[in-house]
Design a protein around this motif. Structure first.
Motif, PDB file in Angstrom:
ATOM      1  N   TYR A 111       5.554  23.982  34.687  1.00  0.00           N
ATOM      2  CA  TYR A 111       5.676  23.454  35.221  1.00  0.00           C
ATOM      3  C   TYR A 111       4.591  23.510  36.840  1.00  0.00           C
ATOM      4  CZ  TYR A 111      10.674  23.748  34.673  1.00  0.00           C
ATOM      5  OH  TYR A 111      12.216  23.183  34.347  1.00  0.00           O
ATOM      6  N   ASN A 112       4.116  24.733  36.275  1.00  0.00           N
ATOM      7  CA  ASN A 112       2.646  24.629  36.946  1.00  0.00           C
ATOM      8  C   ASN A 112       1.128  23.854  36.297  1.00  0.00           C
ATOM      9  OD1 ASN A 112       2.787  26.985  38.843  1.00  0.00           O
ATOM     10  ND2 ASN A 112       2.635  28.185  37.367  1.00  0.00           N
ATOM     11  N   LYS A 113       1.507  23.264  35.463  1.00  0.00           N
ATOM     12  CA  LYS A 113       0.877  22.739  34.693  1.00  0.00           C
ATOM     13  C   LYS A 113       0.534  21.058  36.090  1.00  0.00           C
ATOM     14  CE  LYS A 113      -0.169  24.099  29.909  1.00  0.00           C
ATOM     15  NZ  LYS A 113      -0.266  24.103  28.716  1.00  0.00           N
ATOM     16  N   VAL A 114       1.870  20.658  35.931  1.00  0.00           N
ATOM     17  CA  VAL A 114       2.665  19.425  36.465  1.00  0.00           C
ATOM     18  C   VAL A 114       1.847  19.746  37.901  1.00  0.00           C
ATOM     19  CG1 VAL A 114       4.021  18.512  37.223  1.00  0.00           C
ATOM     20  CG2 VAL A 114       4.659  19.254  34.794  1.00  0.00           C
ATOM     21  N   LEU A 115       1.746  20.377  38.291  1.00  0.00           N
ATOM     22  CA  LEU A 115       0.990  20.121  39.880  1.00  0.00           C
ATOM     23  C   LEU A 115      -0.079  20.777  39.669  1.00  0.00           C
ATOM     24  CD1 LEU A 115       3.406  23.593  40.807  1.00  0.00           C
ATOM     25  CD2 LEU A 115       3.662  21.236  41.295  1.00  0.00           C
ATOM     26  N   ILE A 116      -1.043  21.429  38.537  1.00  0.00           N
ATOM     27  CA  ILE A 116      -1.864  21.037  38.558  1.00  0.00           C
ATOM     28  C   ILE A 116      -2.772  19.083  39.022  1.00  0.00           C
ATOM     29  CG2 ILE A 116      -4.049  21.361  37.226  1.00  0.00           C
ATOM     30  CD1 ILE A 116      -3.341  23.636  36.073  1.00  0.00           C
ATOM     31  N   LEU A 117      -1.982  18.977  37.870  1.00  0.00           N
ATOM     32  CA  LEU A 117      -2.102  17.167  38.363  1.00  0.00           C
ATOM     33  C   LEU A 117      -1.343  16.698  38.970  1.00  0.00           C
ATOM     34  CD1 LEU A 117      -0.694  16.780  34.031  1.00  0.00           C
ATOM     35  CD2 LEU A 117      -3.413  16.303  34.651  1.00  0.00           C
ATOM     36  N   SER A 118      -0.908  16.677  39.642  1.00  0.00           N
ATOM     37  CA  SER A 118      -0.003  16.293  41.166  1.00  0.00           C
ATOM     38  C   SER A 118       0.841  17.084  41.700  1.00  0.00           C
ATOM     39  CB  SER A 118       1.455  15.459  40.873  1.00  0.00           C
ATOM     40  OG  SER A 118       1.803  14.693  41.407  1.00  0.00           O
ATOM     41  N   PRO A 119      -0.367  18.495  42.507  1.00  0.00           N
ATOM     42  CA  PRO A 119       0.230  19.452  43.556  1.00  0.00           C
ATOM     43  C   PRO A 119       1.249  18.955  44.083  1.00  0.00           C
ATOM     44  CG  PRO A 119      -2.267  18.307  44.042  1.00  0.00           C
ATOM     45  CD  PRO A 119      -1.329  17.644  43.022  1.00  0.00           C
ATOM     46  N   HIS A 120       2.055  17.596  44.906  1.00  0.00           N
ATOM     47  CA  HIS A 120       3.003  18.075  45.242  1.00  0.00           C
ATOM     48  C   HIS A 120       4.391  17.523  44.940  1.00  0.00           C
ATOM     49  CE1 HIS A 120       0.915  18.721  48.803  1.00  0.00           C
ATOM     50  NE2 HIS A 120      -0.349  17.646  48.804  1.00  0.00           N
ATOM     51  N   GLN A 121       4.234  17.422  43.365  1.00  0.00           N
ATOM     52  CA  GLN A 121       5.253  17.072  42.661  1.00  0.00           C
ATOM     53  C   GLN A 121       6.453  17.790  42.781  1.00  0.00           C
ATOM     54  OE1 GLN A 121       7.819  16.384  39.699  1.00  0.00           O
ATOM     55  NE2 GLN A 121       7.883  14.111  39.725  1.00  0.00           N
ATOM     56  N   TYR A 122       8.009  16.781  43.214  1.00  0.00           N
ATOM     57  CA  TYR A 122       8.430  17.336  43.519  1.00  0.00           C
ATOM     58  C   TYR A 122       9.484  17.906  42.414  1.00  0.00           C
ATOM     59  CZ  TYR A 122      10.395  12.761  42.643  1.00  0.00           C
ATOM     60  OH  TYR A 122      10.364  11.524  42.502  1.00  0.00           O
ATOM     61  N   ASP A 123       9.680  17.539  41.727  1.00  0.00           N
ATOM     62  CA  ASP A 123      11.059  18.244  40.047  1.00  0.00           C
ATOM     63  C   ASP A 123      10.300  19.813  40.547  1.00  0.00           C
ATOM     64  OD1 ASP A 123      12.540  16.323  40.676  1.00  0.00           O
ATOM     65  OD2 ASP A 123      11.092  14.911  39.350  1.00  0.00           O
ATOM     66  N   ALA A 124       8.459  19.651  39.713  1.00  0.00           N
ATOM     67  CA  ALA A 124       8.211  20.652  39.474  1.00  0.00           C
ATOM     68  C   ALA A 124       8.523  21.911  41.185  1.00  0.00           C
ATOM     69  CB  ALA A 124       6.564  20.244  38.952  1.00  0.00           C
ATOM     70  N   LEU A 125       8.467  21.898  41.702  1.00  0.00           N
ATOM     71  CA  LEU A 125       8.419  22.856  42.946  1.00  0.00           C
ATOM     72  C   LEU A 125       9.808  22.963  43.171  1.00  0.00           C
ATOM     73  CD1 LEU A 125       6.341  20.975  45.592  1.00  0.00           C
ATOM     74  CD2 LEU A 125       5.657  23.061  44.572  1.00  0.00           C
ATOM     75  N   ASN A 126      10.593  22.275  42.845  1.00  0.00           N
ATOM     76  CA  ASN A 126      11.580  22.627  42.911  1.00  0.00           C
ATOM     77  C   ASN A 126      12.858  23.199  41.900  1.00  0.00           C
ATOM     78  OD1 ASN A 126      15.182  22.535  43.741  1.00  0.00           O
ATOM     79  ND2 ASN A 126      15.146  20.981  42.067  1.00  0.00           N
ATOM     80  N   LEU A 127      11.826  23.398  40.186  1.00  0.00           N
ATOM     81  CA  LEU A 127      12.579  23.975  39.085  1.00  0.00           C
ATOM     82  C   LEU A 127      11.768  25.204  39.209  1.00  0.00           C
ATOM     83  CD1 LEU A 127      12.272  21.282  36.638  1.00  0.00           C
ATOM     84  CD2 LEU A 127      14.347  22.137  37.992  1.00  0.00           C
ATOM     85  N   LEU A 128      10.541  25.246  39.671  1.00  0.00           N
ATOM     86  CA  LEU A 128      10.046  26.328  40.148  1.00  0.00           C
ATOM     87  C   LEU A 128      10.635  27.759  40.816  1.00  0.00           C
ATOM     88  CD1 LEU A 128       5.814  25.601  40.463  1.00  0.00           C
ATOM     89  CD2 LEU A 128       6.772  27.058  38.447  1.00  0.00           C
ATOM     90  N   GLY A 129      11.104  26.909  41.797  1.00  0.00           N
ATOM     91  CA  GLY A 129      12.095  27.631  42.753  1.00  0.00           C
ATOM     92  C   GLY A 129      13.226  28.126  41.922  1.00  0.00           C
ATOM     93  N   VAL A 130      14.218  27.781  41.281  1.00  0.00           N
ATOM     94  CA  VAL A 130      14.919  28.126  40.575  1.00  0.00           C
ATOM     95  C   VAL A 130      14.651  29.496  39.576  1.00  0.00           C
ATOM     96  CG1 VAL A 130      16.698  27.273  38.514  1.00  0.00           C
ATOM     97  CG2 VAL A 130      16.230  26.068  40.263  1.00  0.00           C
ATOM     98  N   ILE A 131      13.576  29.159  39.263  1.00  0.00           N
ATOM     99  CA  ILE A 131      13.138  29.940  38.378  1.00  0.00           C
ATOM    100  C   ILE A 131      13.291  31.571  39.138  1.00  0.00           C
ATOM    101  CG2 ILE A 131      10.530  31.071  37.116  1.00  0.00           C
ATOM    102  CD1 ILE A 131      10.556  28.652  35.689  1.00  0.00           C
ATOM    103  N   ALA A 132      11.956  31.533  40.641  1.00  0.00           N
ATOM    104  CA  ALA A 132      11.558  32.632  41.878  1.00  0.00           C
ATOM    105  C   ALA A 132      12.917  32.940  41.741  1.00  0.00           C
ATOM    106  CB  ALA A 132      11.143  32.360  42.711  1.00  0.00           C
ATOM    107  N   ASP A 133      13.918  32.352  42.485  1.00  0.00           N
ATOM    108  CA  ASP A 133      15.766  32.593  42.454  1.00  0.00           C
ATOM    109  C   ASP A 133      16.482  33.047  41.653  1.00  0.00           C
ATOM    110  OD1 ASP A 133      18.269  33.005  43.773  1.00  0.00           O
ATOM    111  OD2 ASP A 133      18.578  31.372  42.506  1.00  0.00           O
ATOM    112  N   GLN A 134      15.827  32.701  39.945  1.00  0.00           N
ATOM    113  CA  GLN A 134      16.986  33.845  39.061  1.00  0.00           C
ATOM    114  C   GLN A 134      16.277  35.260  38.750  1.00  0.00           C
ATOM    115  OE1 GLN A 134      15.838  29.690  36.219  1.00  0.00           O
ATOM    116  NE2 GLN A 134      18.312  31.045  34.907  1.00  0.00           N
TER     117      GLN A 134
END
Length: 226
Positions: free
Chosen positions: A30-53
């Motif tokens: 997911y973080n690799k995705v954000l390097i390519l696109s810092p505001h990629q909302y799916d990656a941000l959302n799913l990183l949020g899910v991991i943080a919650d887990q």
């Protein structure tokens, strides 16, 4: 391969890792995705899910907010944020987020159900019932909607309609021990002892490890000298 194609490929791989509960690997991708696109909302959302887990509530909320800022109509980000807030007993803020999810998608069954549940938790019975009825209108075979409708009607003292709703929930999902337990409670209040014992026994058969159900069964049996 274009940048967008790389992002899609990475997200697909990350989601597979995530679903396999390989959180570190998924997080890295997911973080690799954000390097390519810092505001990629799916990656941000799913990183949020991991943080919650992982129990990192503040980080999860921050990531969900970033996803929402990047894509204001992203239903899953509003919904995931609401769930995190609910789990941390921030019911007022969770309510706002569930309503935001419903603004994006008025037919979101999960958002309607969970909004109804937190309204129920706050003793806002009529509002909760309205959400469950709205959900049933959208999804008549949603067993959880009928179950929560029954619980809410019971709480409001409407035992007859509560019985009907819980029987409907059981018909739709006979394997839900909670519906049998809730119906046993209704029959207990109706002084229908045999029915109460029948349904509490069924709840125990479905969930043999459920201590609360055993205690309730003992209470009913002792009260009726059985």
């Amino acid at each position: 391969m274009s940048n967008q194609e790389k992002i899609i490929s990475l997200l697909d791989h990350a989601v597979q890792m995530h679903q396999a509960n390989q959180l570190e690997e998924a997080e890295e991708i997911y973080n690799k995705v954000l390097i390519l696109s810092p505001h990629q909302y799916d990656a941000l959302n799913l990183l949020g899910v991991i943080a919650d887990q992982r129990g990192n509530t503040d980080q999860a909320i921050n990531l969900f907010n970033q996803a929402i800022n990047a894509s204001p109509n992203l239903v899953t980000a509003h919904y995931n944020k609401a769930n995190t807030l609910r789990d941390n007993k921030q019911l007022g803020e969770a309510e706002v987020s569930y309503k935001n999810a419903l603004t994006c998608n008025p037919k979101s069954q999960d958002a309607l159900l969970n909004l109804g549940v937190i309204l129920q938790d706050q003793n806002r019975t009529e509002e909760a019932l309205a959400k469950f009825l709205e959900l049933i209108k959208i999804a008549p075979k949603n067993a959880k909607a009928h179950y929560n409708k029954g619980k809410t009607l019971h709480k409001a003292g409407n035992l007859s309609d509560a019985e009907k709703a819980l029987k409907k929930a059981i018909k739709l999902d006979p394997s839900n021990a909670y519906s049998h337990f809730a119906l046993a409670n209704v029959f207990d209040d109706l002084n229908k002892n045999e029915d109460a014992i029948k349904y509490i026994q069924k709840a125990i058969e479905i969930r043999p490890e459920w201590g609360q159900a055993y205690l309730y069964q003992i209470t009913i049996l002792k009260r009726n000298n059985l």
